[in-house]
Scaffold this motif. Structure first.
Motif, PDB file in Angstrom:
ATOM      1  N   GLY A   2     -52.702  -6.907 -19.208  1.00 16.60           N
ATOM      2  CA  GLY A   2     -54.049  -7.017 -19.766  1.00 16.60           C
ATOM      3  C   GLY A   2     -54.830  -5.715 -19.610  1.00 16.60           C
ATOM      4  N   PHE A   3     -54.674  -5.060 -18.433  1.00 17.60           N
ATOM      5  CA  PHE A   3     -55.364  -3.787 -18.187  1.00 17.60           C
ATOM      6  C   PHE A   3     -54.895  -2.718 -19.163  1.00 17.60           C
ATOM      7  N   ASP A   4     -53.584  -2.659 -19.418  1.00 15.36           N
ATOM      8  CA  ASP A   4     -53.026  -1.676 -20.340  1.00 15.36           C
ATOM      9  C   ASP A   4     -53.586  -1.861 -21.739  1.00 15.36           C
ATOM     10  N   ILE A   5     -53.701  -3.115 -22.177  1.00 11.39           N
ATOM     11  CA  ILE A   5     -54.237  -3.393 -23.508  1.00 11.39           C
ATOM     12  C   ILE A   5     -55.698  -2.966 -23.595  1.00 11.39           C
ATOM     13  N   ALA A   6     -56.450  -3.290 -22.531  1.00  7.93           N
ATOM     14  CA  ALA A   6     -57.866  -2.907 -22.501  1.00  7.93           C
ATOM     15  C   ALA A   6     -58.015  -1.400 -22.523  1.00  7.93           C
ATOM     16  N   LEU A   7     -57.167  -0.707 -21.782  1.00 13.22           N
ATOM     17  CA  LEU A   7     -57.226   0.752 -21.724  1.00 13.22           C
ATOM     18  C   LEU A   7     -56.894   1.371 -23.073  1.00 13.22           C
ATOM     19  N   GLN A   8     -55.914   0.776 -23.770  1.00 14.60           N
ATOM     20  CA  GLN A   8     -55.566   1.272 -25.089  1.00 14.60           C
ATOM     21  C   GLN A   8     -56.747   1.139 -26.046  1.00 14.60           C
ATOM     22  N   GLY A   9     -57.437   0.012 -25.961  1.00 10.66           N
ATOM     23  CA  GLY A   9     -58.616  -0.189 -26.802  1.00 10.66           C
ATOM     24  C   GLY A   9     -59.721   0.796 -26.471  1.00 10.66           C
ATOM     25  N   PHE A  10     -59.882   1.056 -25.174  1.00  8.61           N
ATOM     26  CA  PHE A  10     -60.906   2.015 -24.740  1.00  8.61           C
ATOM     27  C   PHE A  10     -60.606   3.402 -25.290  1.00  8.61           C
ATOM     28  N   ARG A  11     -59.347   3.814 -25.203  1.00  7.22           N
ATOM     29  CA  ARG A  11     -58.959   5.124 -25.686  1.00  7.22           C
ATOM     30  C   ARG A  11     -59.146   5.236 -27.192  1.00  7.22           C
ATOM     31  N   HIS A  12     -58.866   4.125 -27.888  1.00  8.42           N
ATOM     32  CA  HIS A  12     -58.960   4.159 -29.339  1.00  8.42           C
ATOM     33  C   HIS A  12     -60.416   4.297 -29.788  1.00  8.42           C
ATOM     34  N   ASP A  13     -61.339   3.645 -29.055  1.00 11.88           N
ATOM     35  CA  ASP A  13     -62.731   3.592 -29.503  1.00 11.88           C
ATOM     36  C   ASP A  13     -63.576   4.737 -28.980  1.00 11.88           C
ATOM     37  N   THR A  14     -63.101   5.416 -27.958  1.00 12.97           N
ATOM     38  CA  THR A  14     -63.907   6.445 -27.324  1.00 12.97           C
ATOM     39  C   THR A  14     -63.705   7.790 -28.002  1.00 12.97           C
ATOM     40  N   MET A  15     -64.818   8.431 -28.307  1.00 12.78           N
ATOM     41  CA  MET A  15     -64.785   9.734 -28.960  1.00 12.78           C
ATOM     42  C   MET A  15     -65.634  10.719 -28.165  1.00 12.78           C
ATOM     43  N   LEU A  16     -65.235  11.971 -28.216  1.00  9.07           N
ATOM     44  CA  LEU A  16     -66.023  13.042 -27.616  1.00  9.07           C
ATOM     45  C   LEU A  16     -66.713  13.784 -28.749  1.00  9.07           C
ATOM     46  N   LYS A  17     -68.040  13.728 -28.781  1.00  5.19           N
ATOM     47  CA  LYS A  17     -68.798  14.366 -29.853  1.00  5.19           C
ATOM     48  C   LYS A  17     -69.291  15.729 -29.395  1.00  5.19           C
ATOM     49  N   LEU A  18     -68.853  16.762 -30.109  1.00  3.55           N
ATOM     50  CA  LEU A  18     -69.230  18.138 -29.795  1.00  3.55           C
ATOM     51  C   LEU A  18     -69.665  18.831 -31.079  1.00  3.55           C
ATOM     52  N   GLY A  19     -70.972  18.923 -31.288  1.00  2.00           N
ATOM     53  CA  GLY A  19     -71.454  19.520 -32.523  1.00  2.00           C
ATOM     54  C   GLY A  19     -70.960  18.733 -33.722  1.00  2.00           C
ATOM     55  N   ARG A  20     -70.270  19.413 -34.658  1.00  2.00           N
ATOM     56  CA  ARG A  20     -69.770  18.734 -35.859  1.00  2.00           C
ATOM     57  C   ARG A  20     -68.416  18.068 -35.622  1.00  2.00           C
ATOM     58  N   TYR A  21     -67.870  18.239 -34.418  1.00  2.00           N
ATOM     59  CA  TYR A  21     -66.547  17.676 -34.116  1.00  2.00           C
ATOM     60  C   TYR A  21     -66.670  16.309 -33.438  1.00  2.00           C
ATOM     61  N   VAL A  22     -65.835  15.395 -33.868  1.00  2.00           N
ATOM     62  CA  VAL A  22     -65.703  14.087 -33.216  1.00  2.00           C
ATOM     63  C   VAL A  22     -64.238  13.963 -32.823  1.00  2.00           C
ATOM     64  N   ILE A  23     -63.960  14.092 -31.521  1.00  2.22           N
ATOM     65  CA  ILE A  23     -62.583  14.228 -31.038  1.00  2.22           C
ATOM     66  C   ILE A  23     -62.109  12.924 -30.394  1.00  2.22           C
ATOM     67  N   PRO A  24     -61.005  12.369 -30.879  1.00  2.00           N
ATOM     68  CA  PRO A  24     -60.472  11.114 -30.314  1.00  2.00           C
ATOM     69  C   PRO A  24     -60.048  11.285 -28.855  1.00  2.00           C
ATOM     70  N   PHE A  25     -60.102  10.196 -28.129  1.00  2.00           N
ATOM     71  CA  PHE A  25     -59.792  10.203 -26.699  1.00  2.00           C
ATOM     72  C   PHE A  25     -58.399  10.763 -26.420  1.00  2.00           C
TER      73      PHE A  25
END
Length: 340
Positions: A2-25
């Protein structure tokens, strides 16, 4: 599982926004600059370090693409004490300022710590890089404050026109009316505005992710209304409907507003102040001098220093005291007025 699945979802939805760049986890862990930037708590700090590293990368010949900024392509494996020292010396010989070089050096050292953890460089390389000393800074520049009449004059220049002028005036009004840092001004959104007890405030996220409420004076509110009106937005809409858009966006040379492109360059604010000071034959003034001006004007109007500290977002009152300039003549007149 269950933790692995939750972590995968977290990684998929989390982005790092830097100026005009939106970088996937999933890309962050592949680049030492991104892992360093992502480790910073404050969004303002992340943006600042991103711009510093990108400027460094571009100055030494690296270029970004549509997906990743230039600093992702720096070849950290080639960095050691000798190459970093040579880089700093060469850039200094090309008239790059000491303060900027020191910001580059600090970013290099922090990124190389991450590069070591990723096995991109050796401990020997990192130790050598950390031995490179920063440039001693000239601290003789005297902090400045403007008189109220001089501040008013900055809004009566012949520079930008139309939508660009409305935007620039609104930014200056927040600097000199609310005492915000320029990075804080650029991080504002339309839903940063709120009303409490009939007064307009800005919700500001400052250093260390500390949030504070800053009152908006009527003159600043007037300039904000003019700027928002050009975008078919009212302050009432911002407060009641909580419209979430960047407060300041790009305006083209043809005065066309680009709602999709937030204004992110702090140098733009510096340029506005410099150009307007030059036109009014005022001494060179920095955006941070606006904060000193606000502190001094409020203090001279009798606002308690504790309240000024809160408005400026200082952690310690001693810092606020350094922002307040009191003319020596004021002390002389005060002492002369003493009668025993």
């Amino acid at each position: 599982m269950g933790f692995d699945i939750a972590l995968q979802g977290f990684r998929h939805d989390t982005m790092l926004k830097l100026g005009r760049y939106v970088i996937p986890f999933h890309l962050i862990a592949q680049y030492p600059t991104l892992t360093y930037i992502n480790s910073l708590r404050s969004p303002l700090s992340r943006q600042k370090v991103h711009y510093t590293l990108n400027r460094l990368a571009e100055s030494i010949g690296f270029r970004g693409n549509k997906s990743l900024p230039a600093h992702c392509f720096i070849e950290w494996q080639s960095f050691n004490e000798q190459t970093v020292s040579l880089l700093m010396t060469t850039m200094r010989n090309h008239n790059v300022g000491k303060a900027r070089l020191n910001s580059y050096l600090n970013a290099i050292k922090k990124t190389c710590e991450r590069a070591l953890m990723m096995d991109l460089i050796s401990q020997k390389q990192l130790t050598g890089i950390q031995l490179v000393k920063p440039f001693p800074l000239d601290r003789t520049r005297k902090a400045k404050t403007l008189e109220l009449e001089q501040v008013i004059g900055l809004f009566q220049t012949n520079g930008s026109t139309g939508n660009k002028r409305h935007r620039d005036n609104a930014m200056l009004a927040i600097l000199f009316g609310c005492g915000l840092r320029r990075s804080e001004v650029l991080s504002l959104s339309t839903d940063s505005l709120f009303v409490e007890r009939g007064e307009l405030f800005l919700s500001v996220v400052g250093k260390g992710d500390k949030r504070r409420s800053v009152p908006v004076p009527q003159s600043t509110s007037n300039y904000l209304k003019l700027w928002l009106k050009t975008r078919s937005i009212s302050i009432e809409q911002c407060v009641q409907e909580k419209i979430n858009k960047p407060l300041f966006v790009h305006v083209s040379t043809r005065n066309k507003i680009n709602e999709a492109k937030a204004l992110t360059s702090s140098n733009h604010i510096y340029t506005i102040i410099k150009e307007r000071c030059d036109e009014k034959n005022l001494p060179s003034c920095s955006p941070h001098d606006a904060r000193r001006t606000v502190a001094t004007l409020l203090y001279n109007q009798g606002v308690p220093i504790e309240r000024i500290k809160d408005i400026l977002g200082h952690s310690h009152i001693d810092t606020t005291k350094r922002y307040i300039f009191v003319d020596s003549n004021v002390y002389s007149e005060a002492v002369a007025g003493l009668r025993f």
